[in-house]
Each structure stands twice: as structure tokens, then as C-alpha cells.
Write an enzyme that holds these catalytic residues in place. Structure first.
Site, PDB file in Angstrom:
ATOM      1  N   ARG A  73       0.232  -5.430  -3.616  1.00 18.57           N
ATOM      2  CA  ARG A  73       1.102  -5.678  -4.642  1.00 18.57           C
ATOM      3  C   ARG A  73       1.601  -4.572  -5.551  1.00 18.57           C
ATOM      4  NH1 ARG A  73      -1.802  -6.452  -8.760  1.00 18.57           N
ATOM      5  NH2 ARG A  73      -4.100  -6.351  -7.534  1.00 18.57           N
ATOM      6  N   TYR A 201       4.624  -9.563   0.965  1.00 13.97           N
ATOM      7  CA  TYR A 201       2.889  -9.400   0.587  1.00 13.97           C
ATOM      8  C   TYR A 201       2.489 -10.471  -0.242  1.00 13.97           C
ATOM      9  CZ  TYR A 201      -1.587  -7.670  -0.892  1.00 13.97           C
ATOM     10  OH  TYR A 201      -2.804  -7.843  -1.000  1.00 13.97           O
ATOM     11  N   GLY A 202       1.207 -10.999   0.019  1.00 18.28           N
ATOM     12  CA  GLY A 202       0.416 -12.018  -0.658  1.00 18.28           C
ATOM     13  C   GLY A 202       0.825 -12.200  -2.026  1.00 18.28           C
ATOM     14  N   GLY A 203       0.231 -11.408  -3.012  1.00 17.62           N
ATOM     15  CA  GLY A 203       0.430 -11.406  -4.371  1.00 17.62           C
ATOM     16  C   GLY A 203       1.754 -11.216  -4.736  1.00 17.62           C
ATOM     17  N   LYS A 210      -1.208 -15.475  -7.444  1.00 20.26           N
ATOM     18  CA  LYS A 210      -1.083 -14.500  -8.627  1.00 20.26           C
ATOM     19  C   LYS A 210      -0.237 -15.167  -9.841  1.00 20.26           C
ATOM     20  CE  LYS A 210      -5.145 -12.319  -8.103  1.00 20.26           C
ATOM     21  NZ  LYS A 210      -5.185 -11.775  -6.689  1.00 20.26           N
ATOM     22  N   HIS A 230      -9.143 -14.379 -13.305  1.00 19.33           N
ATOM     23  CA  HIS A 230      -9.186 -13.786 -11.817  1.00 19.33           C
ATOM     24  C   HIS A 230     -10.727 -14.109 -11.507  1.00 19.33           C
ATOM     25  CE1 HIS A 230      -8.397  -9.983  -9.453  1.00 19.33           C
ATOM     26  NE2 HIS A 230      -8.369 -11.154  -8.562  1.00 19.33           N
ATOM     27  N   SER A 252      -9.388  -6.445  -8.497  1.00 22.47           N
ATOM     28  CA  SER A 252      -8.949  -6.734  -7.113  1.00 22.47           C
ATOM     29  C   SER A 252      -9.627  -5.573  -5.923  1.00 22.47           C
ATOM     30  CB  SER A 252      -7.558  -6.153  -6.841  1.00 22.47           C
ATOM     31  OG  SER A 252      -6.781  -7.246  -7.791  1.00 22.47           O
ATOM     32  N   CYS A 254     -12.807  -5.488  -5.410  1.00 26.14           N
ATOM     33  CA  CYS A 254     -14.059  -5.098  -5.817  1.00 26.14           C
ATOM     34  C   CYS A 254     -15.161  -6.102  -5.634  1.00 26.14           C
ATOM     35  CB  CYS A 254     -13.846  -4.829  -7.538  1.00 26.14           C
ATOM     36  SG  CYS A 254     -12.992  -3.341  -7.978  1.00 26.14           S
ATOM     37  N   LYS A 256     -15.130  -9.923  -5.083  1.00 28.91           N
ATOM     38  CA  LYS A 256     -15.245 -11.240  -5.281  1.00 28.91           C
ATOM     39  C   LYS A 256     -15.629 -12.045  -4.101  1.00 28.91           C
ATOM     40  CE  LYS A 256     -11.085 -11.572  -7.353  1.00 28.91           C
ATOM     41  NZ  LYS A 256     -11.077  -9.987  -7.234  1.00 28.91           N
ATOM     42  N   ASN A 258     -16.691 -11.245  -1.358  1.00 34.12           N
ATOM     43  CA  ASN A 258     -18.126 -11.013  -0.597  1.00 34.12           C
ATOM     44  C   ASN A 258     -19.018 -11.607  -1.540  1.00 34.12           C
ATOM     45  OD1 ASN A 258     -18.227  -8.860   1.510  1.00 34.12           O
ATOM     46  ND2 ASN A 258     -16.692  -8.429   0.498  1.00 34.12           N
ATOM     47  N   ASP A 277     -11.042 -16.246  -5.815  1.00 38.80           N
ATOM     48  CA  ASP A 277     -10.260 -15.407  -6.513  1.00 38.80           C
ATOM     49  C   ASP A 277      -9.841 -15.912  -7.819  1.00 38.80           C
ATOM     50  OD1 ASP A 277      -8.499 -12.973  -6.106  1.00 38.80           O
ATOM     51  OD2 ASP A 277      -6.753 -14.337  -5.878  1.00 38.80           O
ATOM     52  N   ASN A 372      -5.844  -2.134   2.730  1.00 34.78           N
ATOM     53  CA  ASN A 372      -5.463  -3.422   2.128  1.00 34.78           C
ATOM     54  C   ASN A 372      -5.113  -4.565   3.391  1.00 34.78           C
ATOM     55  OD1 ASN A 372      -5.408  -5.226  -0.218  1.00 34.78           O
ATOM     56  ND2 ASN A 372      -3.013  -5.232  -0.113  1.00 34.78           N
ATOM     57  N   SER A 373      -5.489  -4.184   4.432  1.00 37.00           N
ATOM     58  CA  SER A 373      -5.274  -5.288   5.430  1.00 37.00           C
ATOM     59  C   SER A 373      -6.156  -6.404   5.203  1.00 37.00           C
ATOM     60  CB  SER A 373      -5.576  -4.944   7.056  1.00 37.00           C
ATOM     61  OG  SER A 373      -6.971  -4.224   6.970  1.00 37.00           O
ATOM     62  N   ARG A 374      -5.556  -7.745   5.407  1.00 35.30           N
ATOM     63  CA  ARG A 374      -6.168  -8.969   4.735  1.00 35.30           C
ATOM     64  C   ARG A 374      -6.313  -9.865   5.982  1.00 35.30           C
ATOM     65  NH1 ARG A 374      -7.059  -9.606  -1.113  1.00 35.30           N
ATOM     66  NH2 ARG A 374      -6.883  -7.333  -1.615  1.00 35.30           N
ATOM     67  N   GLY A 499     -25.679  -9.193   0.433  1.00 34.87           N
ATOM     68  CA  GLY A 499     -26.442 -10.227   0.358  1.00 34.87           C
ATOM     69  C   GLY A 499     -27.740  -9.937  -0.384  1.00 34.87           C
ATOM     70  N   ASN A 501     -27.273  -8.716  -3.389  1.00 28.60           N
ATOM     71  CA  ASN A 501     -26.829  -9.036  -4.689  1.00 28.60           C
ATOM     72  C   ASN A 501     -27.648 -10.244  -5.318  1.00 28.60           C
ATOM     73  OD1 ASN A 501     -25.377  -6.707  -4.905  1.00 28.60           O
ATOM     74  ND2 ASN A 501     -23.561  -7.822  -4.000  1.00 28.60           N
TER      75      ASN A 501
HETATM   76  P1  GTP Z   1      -9.295  -9.238  -4.029  1.00 30.34           P
HETATM   77  O1  GTP Z   1      -9.005 -10.140  -2.986  1.00 30.34           O
HETATM   78  O2  GTP Z   1      -8.508  -8.139  -3.918  1.00 30.34           O
HETATM   79  O3  GTP Z   1      -9.099 -10.059  -5.432  1.00 30.34           O
HETATM   80  O4  GTP Z   1     -10.512  -8.563  -3.940  1.00 30.34           O
HETATM   81  P2  GTP Z   1     -12.050  -8.977  -4.031  1.00 30.34           P
HETATM   82  O5  GTP Z   1     -12.738  -9.084  -5.384  1.00 30.34           O
HETATM   83  O6  GTP Z   1     -12.149 -10.509  -3.404  1.00 30.34           O
HETATM   84  O7  GTP Z   1     -12.763  -8.125  -3.218  1.00 30.34           O
HETATM   85  P3  GTP Z   1     -13.717  -8.084  -1.598  1.00 30.34           P
HETATM   86  O8  GTP Z   1     -15.085  -8.943  -1.823  1.00 30.34           O
HETATM   87  O9  GTP Z   1     -12.736  -8.437  -0.581  1.00 30.34           O
HETATM   88  O10 GTP Z   1     -14.184  -6.719  -1.456  1.00 30.34           O
HETATM   89  C1  GTP Z   1     -13.562  -5.469  -1.197  1.00 30.34           C
HETATM   90  C2  GTP Z   1     -14.364  -4.317  -1.007  1.00 30.34           C
HETATM   91  O11 GTP Z   1     -15.455  -4.234  -1.480  1.00 30.34           O
HETATM   92  C3  GTP Z   1     -14.751  -4.643   0.682  1.00 30.34           C
HETATM   93  O12 GTP Z   1     -14.358  -3.530   1.423  1.00 30.34           O
HETATM   94  C4  GTP Z   1     -16.117  -4.797   0.739  1.00 30.34           C
HETATM   95  O13 GTP Z   1     -16.872  -4.483   1.767  1.00 30.34           O
HETATM   96  C5  GTP Z   1     -16.451  -4.267  -0.756  1.00 30.34           C
HETATM   97  N1  GTP Z   1     -17.746  -4.738  -1.145  1.00 30.34           N
HETATM   98  C6  GTP Z   1     -17.891  -6.051  -1.585  1.00 30.34           C
HETATM   99  N2  GTP Z   1     -19.203  -6.269  -2.163  1.00 30.34           N
HETATM  100  C7  GTP Z   1     -19.926  -5.411  -2.037  1.00 30.34           C
HETATM  101  C8  GTP Z   1     -21.197  -4.837  -2.638  1.00 30.34           C
HETATM  102  O14 GTP Z   1     -21.914  -5.441  -3.015  1.00 30.34           O
HETATM  103  N3  GTP Z   1     -21.379  -3.339  -2.314  1.00 30.34           N
HETATM  104  C9  GTP Z   1     -20.598  -2.481  -1.815  1.00 30.34           C
HETATM  105  N4  GTP Z   1     -20.964  -1.285  -1.658  1.00 30.34           N
HETATM  106  N5  GTP Z   1     -19.430  -3.142  -1.410  1.00 30.34           N
HETATM  107  C10 GTP Z   1     -18.929  -4.113  -1.480  1.00 30.34           C
HETATM  108  C1  SPV Z   2      -5.809  -8.964  -5.431  1.00 30.93           C
HETATM  109  O1  SPV Z   2      -5.103  -8.275  -5.194  1.00 30.93           O
HETATM  110  O2  SPV Z   2      -6.453  -9.178  -6.412  1.00 30.93           O
HETATM  111  C2  SPV Z   2      -5.673 -10.230  -4.417  1.00 30.93           C
HETATM  112  C3  SPV Z   2      -4.658  -9.940  -3.357  1.00 30.93           C
HETATM  113  O3  SPV Z   2      -6.476 -11.189  -4.609  1.00 30.93           O
HETATM  114  S1  SPV Z   2      -3.292 -10.801  -3.892  1.00 30.93           S
HETATM  115  O4  SPV Z   2      -3.092 -12.222  -3.678  1.00 30.93           O
HETATM  116  O5  SPV Z   2      -2.099 -10.341  -3.041  1.00 30.93           O
HETATM  117  O6  SPV Z   2      -2.931 -10.574  -5.258  1.00 30.93           O
HETATM  118 MN    MN Z   3      -7.619 -11.062  -6.483  1.00 34.53          MN
END
Ligand code: GTP
Ligand code: SPV
Ligand code: MN
Length: 588
Positions: A73, A201-203, A210, A230, A252, A254, A256, A258, A277, A372-374, A499, A501
């Protein structure tokens, strides 16, 4: 007689001048045809839009490589064009709507020449939901059309539903010539209209995501009394079979996705996913807060995803149904024709093509997959999809989690004293930036409620709206704050995350069920260590203390940073937020 919709499409075509206009019906057959077109006809930078991946190991999966400058983005090119700058607030880039339209009209003149304009009819939310919205996006690239079919409920029925009304959300998208100097994502909240040019790109390009479901929808929510956030939506099932629904906002990349797909390490617990998301939160007839996910797919970060960290996502990606699965800007194993990224299970393949299409040299120090590959994949393929996913009413929310990526200062989990304190904690939240946006990575910034890049109006008014919502909700959900990312002296994450968490979520559920007490600190309530199941984890005592430490000095610095952030909003900032800041300072 042409309908309002047909007239609108015609008008956009007069400006953008596509060779053809194609109205999508959302069928599987059509998606296959669009992928064929992406493989054989349309190109980006001379490369095909799609290539087929190994169908034995990755059924129905396709690879997409973006333009090299178009990988995340672009927040500095994103504008929210309210008639007055104040309504957009210091949290948004602003341009006068007429000026913005004049600028984009110039850039869009003939931008679809030689291309097909795809008309995408879709809804955000279940069509039977009182909260869903009817939308049309125009685009000139098959990748976006196929992605939108995964991420939204796309189909011909939407056109019948619109009929001759003007009541639909409009999106005009063109990749233009991918020139960064001619790239803009412009929002016109008063007209429910998004106009985006220069990026695939996605967003920036999937305008239901978004752009509409957060920026425009957050403004609609302000006017209509609901929230667009979000946030993920999950059901946490305990060993007795009781399911507690929770919504969680993290910035983003961080955590979610996972968290939403988590396979819990504690026996008897299950996490059911409703969204990873975006959440739309409405007050139901019972006075509780109810959540729906307007989307139907995951557009998730690939690096770090593995059978070890996120087995349910690997299963989702390999499920292979009638929805294709897309991989964008990952590396490719050239022998097996499979996607690859840093963190994936197994040995590093011998022959890899990096995300830019070059042979990857493992000693080069570069990443093979873009950080940021998806992947883009349908939520219906998830083995852990909630049985309530398609419930038009959504699910009742018992707790809200805010979180950030913080190597210092912020404890693993902390509970707010009450709704107003929780809103303040969300409003003052900071997080280290990630590769999801094109700016510098790892810089601490305030990102209130993980909405800094997505709140479509003045954030002072947004905080006021949150405070008002709390007054209208009967028994408002408890608000918590989490941080999985605290590091030790060597810079390694202390908490194992993923897991594990569930241990933190178990504490949260025990708290909302009033089963356990908690320790009061100046910033909120943290666990008594005896209430947290840490069995089988190997965290040394010093580090464990660090995970729950509330360092007065560091938190005073935190309040200073928060103050600087809040001051930007002047008199518009609700006094309740300032009162909470003063109270925190006093407690510290
Ligand atoms: P957007 O799609 O951008 O909104 O992101 P998101 O919040 O869904 O993030 P996502 O779960 O894809 O995590 C992003 C990165 O954080 C990845 O590389 C994960 O491996 C890492 N990550 C996720 N959960 C954890 C965790 O509990 N601990 C650690 N150390 N890393 C994590
Ligand atoms: C983010 O950046 O928070 C995402 C990817 O979830 S995008 O849809 O491109 O905004
Ligand atoms: Mn997002």
C-alpha cells in the site's frame, strides 16, 4: 432505457476508453477464462499476469508477479477527499474533491486503451444481512477481477438488486502504466466513490477491501451508528464446548491472520474463524455488539507461514476448491513450479526464482520472496471456518483486543479498567511499521486501533464515536491489549507466539467469565502468573518478568508520545481522552 448503473459504466468508459467492456457474472467458468486471459493475453512489464503452479501439490493455484514498484500500500498517495480538510483530519492526506477529480480525470483519459474494462458486481457482507452493502468496481486487469471474486460475494444477482437505483458503492480502478508518479488512491466519502489509478496491489486496487470496507465504511458508520474496523473475528471454543466470540485489531502484518487461523497448543481449545482483516460492528436488537466480516477471503502475508506456525493456513492454501488460490510476489521453485517464501517448511529449494523473476542466490543476502508477498484464498476453504460464518446477523462480541508490534514497554496482555479506558488505550496504541506499506519498516508510530491508515475521517471524531458507541451498548465488551513481539537482550522474541497465544486467550476468557482476579498496574490489569498456564514453555525467569513488566519510566515516555499525537487534533479531541491521559500520568 439504460439503468443508472449502465449510464455510470458508460460514462467511465467514455473517459478511460477500453477496447471492450465485459460484465462479470462471478461464475467459476468465468474465473477460469479470466485466468486464461491473464496467462495468454494480458501482460505487466512484458510478463504474463498469471502462471500456473504445480497443480498436484498446490491445486488450483496460480502465480502473479507484480510490477516491481507495486508491492505494498502507498499511504502517501492515498487521499480522503471530504469537501473540507477538517473532516478528513490530520490522520489523512486531503485534497479538495473537485481538484482530485480534475487531476484523476486527466490521468484517466484513455488509460484503458487496448485493455478490457471488467465490470465487477459484488456485495460486502452476506446479501441477506441488514448490514451488507451493494457495490460495483470497474477494473482493467484480470488479476484484480479474479482476486475480487475470491475476496467478495461477486455475481449477477447484485445487478438485479441494484436495478435502476443509484444506491451502490462505486469503484473505478485502472493500473494505468504503473507509474508511481501517476499513482493515486482517492476516496470520495460523500459519494461512496473510490477512484484508484496506477497500482494493482491489494489494498490499492481491490476497492471493496480497505478503500470501501474501512475508509468509506468507517465514515458511513460514524453517520449511521456503527463501526468499521481493522479486526479479525474469531470464536474461541473452550474444552467444555462453550464458544466466546472476540474481535481483535492489530496493525498491518502484525499477526491478525495468524491469530484468526490459530491451531491452539492447549488441549481442548479450538479457534473458529469468521474473518482475518475487517469487521463491521453493529449494535443488535439485544443491545449487544454484533460483528460481521464483509469479506469472503484472506489476502494474507506469505513469509513466515508454515505447518509449524500456521498449519490451518497451509491446509487452506492447499485445499483446492472451485476458487483459485493466488500467490503474489513469492519466490518460485523452478524445478517443482511451486511457490516458496522465507519461513516455509522444509529445505530451501536448490533453484529459486526471486519475486522479481531473477535466479536467486542464497548468499546474496536478499530475500527470495518479497517481505510483503501474499496469498489470496477463499475463507470457505479453511478447515476451521466458523459455522456462523454465513449468519447474516453475525456473532455477538464478548471482548475486543487491541495489539501492536512492540519490542519494548508493552506487556503480553493487559485488561482495561472499563470501556472509556479501553478506548483511550486503543487510541494511544503504538506499533512498529511493517512491509505492508511502502514506507520505512520498524519505525514506532502511533496507530490508534490499527486504523491510522484506514480511518476515513478525523480521528478525533472517530474516538468520540467509539466513546458514544460504548454508552449505547448494553454490557460493552471488555477491552484488552496484547503484544506478542517483546524481545530479550539479544533481540529475540520472548514469547513463542502463534499456537501458544491460546494461553493468553485462555486468561482473557477466564477474566470475562470472572473466574480469576488480576493484578492492578497503572496501565491496566495484568495476569497473576499463577493464573497463566505456562506448562511446557521454556521461558527464563528474567524474561518472563519482562513480559509483564510495567516500567514507569518507559510508560511516561509513552504518554509523552501519545500527548504529541493527540495534540495534532486540537479542540476536536474529546475531553474524555485527555482525562484518561491525565489519570494515567497520575497513576504512573
Ligand atoms: P495484514 O494482512 O497486513 O492486515 O496483516 P496481519 O495482521 O493479518 O498479519 P499476519 O498474521 O499475516 O502476520 C504478519 C507477520 O507476523 C508474519 O510474518 C507472521 O509470521 C508474524 N506473526 C504472526 N503472529 C505472530 C506471533 O504470534 N509471534 C511472532 N513472533 N510473529 C508472528
Ligand atoms: C494491510 O495492509 O493491512 C492488508 C493488506 O491487510 S491490504 O489489503 O493490501 O491492505
Ligand atoms: Mn489488513
Amino acid at each position: 432505457m439504460a439503468t443508472s448503473l449502465e449510464k455510470w459504466v458508460e460514462k467511465q468508459a467514455e473517459l478511460t476508453k477500453p477496447d471492450k467492456i465485459y460484465w462479470c457474472d462471478g461464475s467459476e467458468k468465468e474465473a477460469r477464462k479470466l485466468i486464461e486471459i491473464g496467462i495468454n493475453e494480458e501482460k505487466i512489464n512484458g510478463n504474463p499476469i498469471f502462471s500456473k503452479l504445480n497443480q498436484d501439490n498446490w491445486p488450483n493455484a496460480y502465480y502473479h508477479r507484480s510490477h516491481p514498484t507495486d508491492v505494498a500500500r502507498t499511504e502517501h498517495l492515498t487521499f480522503v477527499c471530504h469537501p473540507d480538510k477538517e473532516t478528513a483530519g490530520p490522520n489523512n492526506n486531503w485534497m479538495d474533491p473537485n481538484e482530485a477529480k480534475a487531476k484523476l480525470t486527466k490521468l484517466s483519459d484513455g488509460c484503458m486503451r487496448g485493455r478490457t474494462m471488467y465490470v465487477l458486481p459484488y456485495t460486502m457482507g452476506h446479501p441477506d444481512s441488514p448490514y451488507s452493502k451493494t457495490c460495483i468496481q470497474l477494473t482493467d486487469v484480470s488479476y484484480v477481477a479474479v482476486s475480487m471474486r475470491i475476496m467478495t460475494r461477486m455475481g449477477k444477482k447484485v445487478i438485479d438488486k441494484i436495478g435502476n437505483s443509484e444506491n451502490f458503492v462505486k469503484g473505478l480502478h485502472s493500473v494505468g502504466d504503473f507509474d508511481q508518479n501517476k499513482r493515486f488512491v482517492m476516496h470520495f466519502p460523500q459519494e461512496n466513490f473510490v477512484w484508484s489509478i496506477g497500482s494493482g496491489y491489494g489494498g490499492n486496487a481491490l476497492l471493496g477491501k480497505k478503500c470501501f470496507s474501512l475508509r468509506i465504511a468507517s465514515y458511513q458508520g460514524k453517520k449511521e451508528g456503527w463501526l468499521a474496523e481493522h479486526m479479525i473475528i474469531i470464536g474461541i471454543e473452550d474444552p467444555q464446548g462453550k464458544i466466546t466470540y472476540v474481535a481483535a485489531a492489530l496493525p498491518s502484518a502484525c499477526g491478525k491472520t495468524n491469530l484468526a487461523l490459530m491451531q491452539p497448543s492447549l488441549p481442548g481449545y479450538k479457534i473458529w474463524v469468521l474473518g482475518d482483516d475487517i469487521a463491521w460492528l453493529n449494535i443488535g436488537e439485544d443491545g449487544r455488539l454484533w460483528a460481521i466480516n464483509p469479506e469472503t477471503g484472506f489476502f494474507g502475508v506469505a513469509p513466515g507461514t508454515s505447518m509449524k506456525t500456521n498449519p490451518n493456513m497451509i491446509r487452506t492454501l492447499k485445499a483446492g476448491t472451485f476458487f483459485p488460490t493466488l500467490f503474489t510476489n513469492t519466490a518460485v521453485d523452478t524445478d517443482k513450479i511451486e511457490p516458496w517464501w522465507e519461513g516455509l517448511d522444509g529445505e530451501i529449494p536448490k533453484n529459486l526464482t526471486d519475486w522479481q523473476g531473477n535466479k536467486w542466490d542464497p548468499v546474496s543476502g536478499t530475500k527470495a520472496a518479497h517481505p510483503n508477498s501474499r496469498f489470496t484464498v477463499s475463507i470457505t476453504q479453511s478447515p476451521t471456518i466458523s459455522k456462523e460464518y454465513n449468519n447474516p446477523k453475525g456473532v455477538p462480541i464478548s471482548a475486543i483486543i487491541f495489539g501492536g508490534k512492540r519490542s519494548t514497554t508493552v506487556p503480553l496482555i493487559c485488561e482495561s479498567f472499563n470501556w472509556q479506558h479501553g478506548v483511550f488505550s486503543g487510541a494511544s496504541m503504538g506499533s512498529e511499521t511493517t512491509a505492508a506499506a511502502t514506507s520505512k519498516v520498524g519505525v514506532l508510530r502511533r496507530d490508534p486501533m490499527a486504523m491510522l491508515p484506514f480511518c476515513g475521517y478525523n480521528m478525533a471524531d472517530y474516538f468520540k464515536h467509539w466513546l458514544d458507541m460504548g454508552k449505547r451498548i448494553k454490557n460493552p465488551p471488555s477491552i484488552f491489549f496484547v503484544n506478542w513481539f517483546r524481545t530479550d537482550d539479544k533481540g529475540k522474541f520472548i514469547w513463542p507466539g502463534f499456537g501458544e497465544n491460546i494461553r493468553v486467550l485462555k486468561w482473557l476468557i477466564d477474566r470475562i467469565n470472572k473466574k480469576i482476579s488480576a493484578k492492578e498496574t497503572p496501565i491496566g490489569l495484568v495476569p497473576n502468573l499463577s493464573d497463566l498456564n505456562l506448562e511446557g514453555l521454556n521461558i527464563d525467569k528474567n524474561n518472563l518478568e519482562k513480559l509483564f513488566e510495567v516500567d514507569s519510566q518507559k510508560w511516561q515516555e509513552e504518554t509523552e508520545d501519545t500527548k504529541t499525537f493527540l495534540e495534532q487534533f486540537g479542540d476536536r479531541m474529546p475531553k474524555e481522552i485527555w482525562n484518561e491521559l491525565s489519570a494515567l500520568k497520575k497513576r504512573l
